[in-house]
Design a protein around this motif. Sequence first.
Motif, PDB file in Angstrom:
ATOM      1  N   GLN A  23       0.894  -1.128  -0.096  1.00 34.60           N
ATOM      2  CA  GLN A  23      -0.057  -0.104  -0.115  1.00 34.60           C
ATOM      3  C   GLN A  23       1.111   1.252  -0.033  1.00 34.60           C
ATOM      4  N   PHE A  24       2.069   1.315   0.608  1.00 32.79           N
ATOM      5  CA  PHE A  24       2.853   2.246   0.748  1.00 32.79           C
ATOM      6  C   PHE A  24       4.248   1.814   0.889  1.00 32.79           C
ATOM      7  N   VAL A  25       5.306   2.435   0.353  1.00 30.09           N
ATOM      8  CA  VAL A  25       6.725   2.085   0.313  1.00 30.09           C
ATOM      9  C   VAL A  25       7.321   3.487   0.487  1.00 30.09           C
ATOM     10  N   LEU A  26       8.591   3.113   1.655  1.00 28.17           N
ATOM     11  CA  LEU A  26       9.289   4.035   2.134  1.00 28.17           C
ATOM     12  C   LEU A  26      10.702   3.799   1.565  1.00 28.17           C
ATOM     13  N   ILE A  27      11.097   4.671   0.846  1.00 30.90           N
ATOM     14  CA  ILE A  27      12.411   4.547   0.176  1.00 30.90           C
ATOM     15  C   ILE A  27      13.785   4.471   1.096  1.00 30.90           C
ATOM     16  N   ASN A  28      13.832   5.531   1.973  1.00 34.38           N
ATOM     17  CA  ASN A  28      14.655   6.003   3.176  1.00 34.38           C
ATOM     18  C   ASN A  28      14.014   5.591   4.409  1.00 34.38           C
ATOM     19  N   ALA A  29      13.581   4.485   4.614  1.00 33.06           N
ATOM     20  CA  ALA A  29      12.787   4.264   5.870  1.00 33.06           C
ATOM     21  C   ALA A  29      13.984   4.290   7.071  1.00 33.06           C
ATOM     22  N   VAL A  30      13.370   4.739   8.357  1.00 27.80           N
ATOM     23  CA  VAL A  30      14.212   4.923   9.418  1.00 27.80           C
ATOM     24  C   VAL A  30      13.682   3.996  10.592  1.00 27.80           C
ATOM     25  N   GLU A  36      14.191  -2.526  13.273  1.00 25.70           N
ATOM     26  CA  GLU A  36      14.356  -2.469  12.038  1.00 25.70           C
ATOM     27  C   GLU A  36      13.506  -1.510  11.193  1.00 25.70           C
ATOM     28  N   PRO A  37      14.100  -1.132  10.300  1.00 23.32           N
ATOM     29  CA  PRO A  37      13.092   0.101   9.357  1.00 23.32           C
ATOM     30  C   PRO A  37      12.160  -0.899   8.790  1.00 23.32           C
ATOM     31  N   ARG A  38      10.935  -0.187   8.585  1.00 23.00           N
ATOM     32  CA  ARG A  38       9.970  -0.922   7.933  1.00 23.00           C
ATOM     33  C   ARG A  38      10.016  -0.178   6.403  1.00 23.00           C
ATOM     34  N   TYR A  39      10.038  -1.061   5.261  1.00 22.08           N
ATOM     35  CA  TYR A  39      10.294  -0.283   3.869  1.00 22.08           C
ATOM     36  C   TYR A  39       8.908  -0.142   3.304  1.00 22.08           C
ATOM     37  N   PHE A  40       8.181  -1.280   3.470  1.00 20.44           N
ATOM     38  CA  PHE A  40       6.900  -1.195   2.864  1.00 20.44           C
ATOM     39  C   PHE A  40       5.646  -1.385   3.986  1.00 20.44           C
ATOM     40  N   TYR A  41       4.433  -1.047   3.859  1.00 23.16           N
ATOM     41  CA  TYR A  41       3.300  -1.324   4.496  1.00 23.16           C
ATOM     42  C   TYR A  41       2.382  -2.042   3.558  1.00 23.16           C
ATOM     43  N   PRO A  42       1.911  -3.324   4.047  1.00 24.44           N
ATOM     44  CA  PRO A  42       1.093  -4.071   3.335  1.00 24.44           C
ATOM     45  C   PRO A  42      -0.237  -3.636   3.046  1.00 24.44           C
TER      46      PRO A  42
END
Length: 58
Positions: A23-30, A36-42
């Motif tokens: 649903q949402f993708v974070l390129i530079n996740a923190v 651990e960073p979450r790079y995508f949200y299902p």
Amino acid sequence: MAKRFSLGLNVGVNNIFNTRFAQFVLINAVGFGGSEPRYFYPGNARNYYGGIRLQYRL
């Protein structure tokens, strides 16, 4: 009197085939708090909705 009333119904389904997607993708996740960073949200799973409309005309 009956001509003054109207009734409407609606129903629907989102993600009818229950497909897995991002649903949402974070390129530079923190990460927060040492996690651990979450790079995508299902995306949302299959869900249903509906409504009823009752109208009276003067």
